[in-house]
Design a protein around this motif. Structure first.
Motif, PDB file in Angstrom:
ATOM      1  N   UNK A 150      96.713 -16.148  76.026  1.00 35.10           N
ATOM      2  CA  UNK A 150      97.310 -14.900  75.587  1.00 35.10           C
ATOM      3  C   UNK A 150      98.727 -15.163  75.081  1.00 35.10           C
ATOM      4  N   UNK A 151      99.190 -14.301  74.215  1.00 36.63           N
ATOM      5  CA  UNK A 151     100.548 -14.396  73.670  1.00 36.63           C
ATOM      6  C   UNK A 151     101.077 -12.976  73.490  1.00 36.63           C
ATOM      7  N   UNK A 152     102.188 -12.668  74.160  1.00 36.40           N
ATOM      8  CA  UNK A 152     102.758 -11.336  74.115  1.00 36.40           C
ATOM      9  C   UNK A 152     104.123 -11.361  73.439  1.00 36.40           C
ATOM     10  N   UNK A 153     104.404 -10.325  72.684  1.00 32.03           N
ATOM     11  CA  UNK A 153     105.703 -10.145  72.023  1.00 32.03           C
ATOM     12  C   UNK A 153     106.470  -9.037  72.720  1.00 32.03           C
ATOM     13  N   UNK A 154     107.712  -9.310  73.097  1.00 32.16           N
ATOM     14  CA  UNK A 154     108.558  -8.279  73.704  1.00 32.16           C
ATOM     15  C   UNK A 154     109.021  -7.305  72.623  1.00 32.16           C
ATOM     16  N   UNK A 155     108.890  -6.020  72.923  1.00 32.86           N
ATOM     17  CA  UNK A 155     109.295  -4.962  71.992  1.00 32.86           C
ATOM     18  C   UNK A 155     110.295  -4.073  72.714  1.00 32.86           C
ATOM     19  N   UNK A 156     111.547  -4.138  72.329  1.00 38.49           N
ATOM     20  CA  UNK A 156     112.577  -3.315  72.968  1.00 38.49           C
ATOM     21  C   UNK A 156     112.315  -1.849  72.657  1.00 38.49           C
ATOM     22  N   UNK A 157     112.216  -1.043  73.724  1.00 34.91           N
ATOM     23  CA  UNK A 157     111.949   0.390  73.575  1.00 34.91           C
ATOM     24  C   UNK A 157     112.871   1.190  74.497  1.00 34.91           C
ATOM     25  N   UNK A 158     114.185   1.109  74.287  1.00 33.55           N
ATOM     26  CA  UNK A 158     115.097   1.875  75.137  1.00 33.55           C
ATOM     27  C   UNK A 158     114.900   3.376  74.946  1.00 33.55           C
ATOM     28  N   UNK A 170      99.758  -8.894  69.730  1.00 34.77           N
ATOM     29  CA  UNK A 170      99.524  -8.604  68.308  1.00 34.77           C
ATOM     30  C   UNK A 170      98.142  -9.001  67.816  1.00 34.77           C
ATOM     31  N   UNK A 171      97.608 -10.113  68.314  1.00 35.16           N
ATOM     32  CA  UNK A 171      96.298 -10.563  67.843  1.00 35.16           C
ATOM     33  C   UNK A 171      95.213  -9.533  68.106  1.00 35.16           C
TER      34      UNK A 171
END
Length: 307
Positions: A150-158, A170-171
């Motif tokens: 698995x590969x996860x991307x951090x998405x800043x959501x303040x 994303x995949x």
């Protein structure tokens, strides 16, 4: 369903606490037994991958939930612990998972407010902040966290908190969205922990992304996610319009505004609704649309600004 319809909240979530459920290949979830007006049926923790796995949001101070998580990964190796944000129902259980697994903890950082606290402002008891939390690895927007399969991307959501992160796969076009988006209700945005300006900007950011299935920190998964996010944006815009409509009738304090715009609200949520109104008012004051004497605080009185 037309885009002009009301937000289609989904409160159908029959998952029982402690039960491991595989909801998609490579994604399992376990519900903690901490139901409340704020947490719905409880906090949901996720297990990502097989064999060598990540755990997302270990949950509140709950030994039974930690035991259920560890039992669910028996015979596997926990290589990562990911935390979306530092509210106590998501992060406090982290040491109970890190201790026996030795897995490093990934998060944006320690808890912090979205803005400095005003001198006249009292502590907000609704925040439930975990002020002891410290990650091993501080994660920034766009960072990639990778496991065996698995590969996860951090998405800043303040917005809900200043340090809130979502984690995208994303995949597969999936997003572990924490408390920023929930299918059963709107999220609480309570200053100074939260910021309506940041929250709305983060919603716009998510609406522009490609992930179409969200896994939330409370309640069921959210399909057709970008459309749902657009519903939430319109819902918040309608709430702002309701506040302005009430102020057009004359000056008002926050309890008066809450009574006017939250018809039939659970009385246990009145205080939280007040802070949500405050978050909108802070934004409106900063834009010069609404005026108040002194800082925009929970005990203030508000009026439309002179044109």
């Amino acid at each position: 369903m037309a885009d002009t319809d009301d937000v289609p909240f989904n409160r159908n979530f029959p998952l029982k606490p402690g039960v491991v459920e595989e909801i998609r290949p490579g994604v399992r979830r376990i519900l903690c037994n901490n139901p409340s007006p704020f947490t719905f049926t409880g906090t949901v923790s996720y297990i990502v991958g097989r064999g060598k796995v990540a755990i997302i949001d270990p949950g509140p101070d709950n030994t039974a939930h930690a035991a259920a998580l560890l039992d669910a990964v028996r015979g596997e190796t926990v290589t990562h612990i990911l935390v979306t944000h530092t509210h106590r129902d998501h992060s406090v259980n982290t040491p109970r998972i890190k201790g026996p697994t030795g897995a490093p903890v990934y998060a944006e950082g320690p808890h912090r407010a979205s803005r400095p606290r005003f001198e006249s402002e009292k502590h907000n008891p609704e925040s439930g902040a975990d002020r002891e939390f410290r990650p091993d690895v501080q994660v920034r927007d766009g960072d990639i966290i990778e496991g065996e399969d698995w590969k996860l991307e951090a998405v800043a959501t303040p917005g809900h908190t200043a340090n809130h992160l979502a984690f995208a796969w994303p995949d597969r076009k999936w997003l572990f969205v924490g408390d920023h988006v929930m299918g059963w209700s709107t999220s609480i945005v309570a200053p100074p922990d939260g910021s309506m300006v940041d929250y709305m900007a983060s919603l716009e950011k998510l609406a522009a992304r490609s992930e179409d299935l969200y896994f939330s920190g409370h309640g069921p998964e959210i399909p057709d996610a970008p459309r749902y996010v657009r519903f939430l944006i319109r819902h918040r815009q309608a709430r702002e319009a309701s506040i302005l409509h009430r102020l057009a009738k004359g000056e008002a304090d926050i309890p008066t505004i809450v009574r006017a715009i939250y018809i039939g609200i659970d009385p246990r949520l009145m205080n939280a609704a007040g802070y949500s109104v405050l978050a909108h008012l802070e934004d409106l004051v900063s834009r010069g649309i609404v005026a108040t004497d002194g800082d925009p605080v929970i005990g203030g009185t508000y009026r439309l600004a002179a044109s």
